[in-house]
Design an enzyme around this catalytic site. Structure first.
Site, PDB file in Angstrom:
ATOM      1  N   SER A   7       0.847  -1.192   0.000  1.00 55.70           N
ATOM      2  CA  SER A   7       0.000   0.000   0.000  1.00 55.70           C
ATOM      3  C   SER A   7       0.881   1.240   0.000  1.00 55.70           C
ATOM      4  CB  SER A   7      -0.886   0.016   1.242  1.00 55.70           C
ATOM      5  OG  SER A   7      -1.693   1.167   1.284  1.00 55.70           O
ATOM      6  N   ASN A  11      -2.709   6.699   5.485  1.00 57.50           N
ATOM      7  CA  ASN A  11      -3.622   6.473   6.610  1.00 57.50           C
ATOM      8  C   ASN A  11      -3.645   5.006   7.023  1.00 57.50           C
ATOM      9  OD1 ASN A  11      -4.695   9.161   7.001  1.00 57.50           O
ATOM     10  ND2 ASN A  11      -5.700   8.904   5.026  1.00 57.50           N
ATOM     11  N   LYS A  12      -3.722   4.114   6.045  1.00 57.80           N
ATOM     12  CA  LYS A  12      -3.734   2.686   6.355  1.00 57.80           C
ATOM     13  C   LYS A  12      -2.404   2.253   6.961  1.00 57.80           C
ATOM     14  CE  LYS A  12      -5.449   0.651   2.464  1.00 57.80           C
ATOM     15  NZ  LYS A  12      -6.006  -0.477   1.676  1.00 57.80           N
ATOM     16  N   ASP A  68      -7.396  -5.671   1.578  1.00 58.88           N
ATOM     17  CA  ASP A  68      -8.450  -5.014   0.825  1.00 58.88           C
ATOM     18  C   ASP A  68      -9.625  -4.899   1.774  1.00 58.88           C
ATOM     19  OD1 ASP A  68      -9.199  -3.698  -1.568  1.00 58.88           O
ATOM     20  OD2 ASP A  68     -10.559  -5.343  -2.024  1.00 58.88           O
ATOM     21  N   THR A  69     -10.328  -3.805   1.646  1.00 57.54           N
ATOM     22  CA  THR A  69     -11.453  -3.517   2.526  1.00 57.54           C
ATOM     23  C   THR A  69     -12.635  -3.086   1.690  1.00 57.54           C
ATOM     24  OG1 THR A  69     -10.030  -2.863   4.367  1.00 57.54           O
ATOM     25  CG2 THR A  69     -12.274  -2.007   4.397  1.00 57.54           C
ATOM     26  N   GLY A 149     -12.016   7.506   4.308  1.00 58.39           N
ATOM     27  CA  GLY A 149     -12.995   6.666   3.628  1.00 58.39           C
ATOM     28  C   GLY A 149     -14.414   6.948   4.091  1.00 58.39           C
ATOM     29  N   ARG A 177     -10.372  -3.516  10.280  1.00 63.98           N
ATOM     30  CA  ARG A 177      -8.931  -3.575  10.025  1.00 63.98           C
ATOM     31  C   ARG A 177      -8.190  -3.952  11.306  1.00 63.98           C
ATOM     32  NH1 ARG A 177      -8.552   0.717   7.389  1.00 63.98           N
ATOM     33  NH2 ARG A 177      -8.672  -0.245   5.348  1.00 63.98           N
TER      34      ARG A 177
END
EC number: 3.6.1.66
Length: 190
Positions: A7, A11-12, A68-69, A149, A177
């Protein structure tokens, strides 16, 4: 230990790095020189996580994990699902995505939804999947300014606030997550 997280979403990366033990250092795609877009062409959340992890492992030779979300809304038959990031178009704009979803739910009483995260870990030539789900509902208006998001419109089950109204630490304790990442951490502990 260094591990590539497939990624470049800052943020993630921050959210997951904050949950991992200090002994695990996350490298982003740009850290390993991967600047191209990794295809996300699967029709499931699991499939996209696997595609991304396999891409990095095969092309760059690193042990890595990818996630993946998707936000799955019951009355919309699981949409936006795998298309959550680009629900309102390829420009991947969070506000546009939320606005489209809120418009679609405007006259709906059933606003049940769930976030689903799948993490695919490729390590030592083996693949492992970890899943986290956060159930809740979609509120009628955007509330809060934390997170990213769909966080301003997702209210987790049993709570009176949206993900965008809580700290990163609190969100990590209850989020999809967070649950998937804790399963990943448990894997490393065993």
């Amino acid at each position: 230990m260094q591990l590539v997280f497939a990624s470049n979403n800052k943020n993630k990366i921050l959210e997951i790095q904050s949950m991992l033990p200090e002994s695990i250092k996350i490298l982003s795609l740009s850290d390993i020189g991967c600047h191209e877009d990794i295809p996300e062409t699967a029709n499931t959340i699991e499939g996209n996580a696997i595609l991304k992890a396999n891409y990095v492992t095969q092309k760059y030779g690193y042990d890595c994990f990818a996630d993946d979300t998707g936000l799955e809304v019951e009355v919309l038959n699981g949409q936006p699902g795998v298309f959550s990031a680009r629900y309102a178009g390829e420009q991947r704009n969070d506000n546009d995505n939320m606005d489209k979803l809120l418009t679609e739910l405007d006259d709906k009483t059933n606003r049940n939804a769930q976030f689903k995260t799948v993490i695919c870990l490729n390590i030592n030539n083996k693949q492992h999947l970890f899943t986290g789900i956060a159930k809740g509902n979609i509120v009628k208006n955007k509330i809060g300014n934390q997170g990213f998001g769909y966080d301003p419109i997702f209210q987790p089950e049993g709570y009176q606030y949206t993900f965008a109204q809580i700290s990163l630490e609190e969100k990590a304790n209850i989020s999809h997550r967070g649950k998937a990442t804790r399963a990943l951490i448990d894997f490393f502990k065993n």
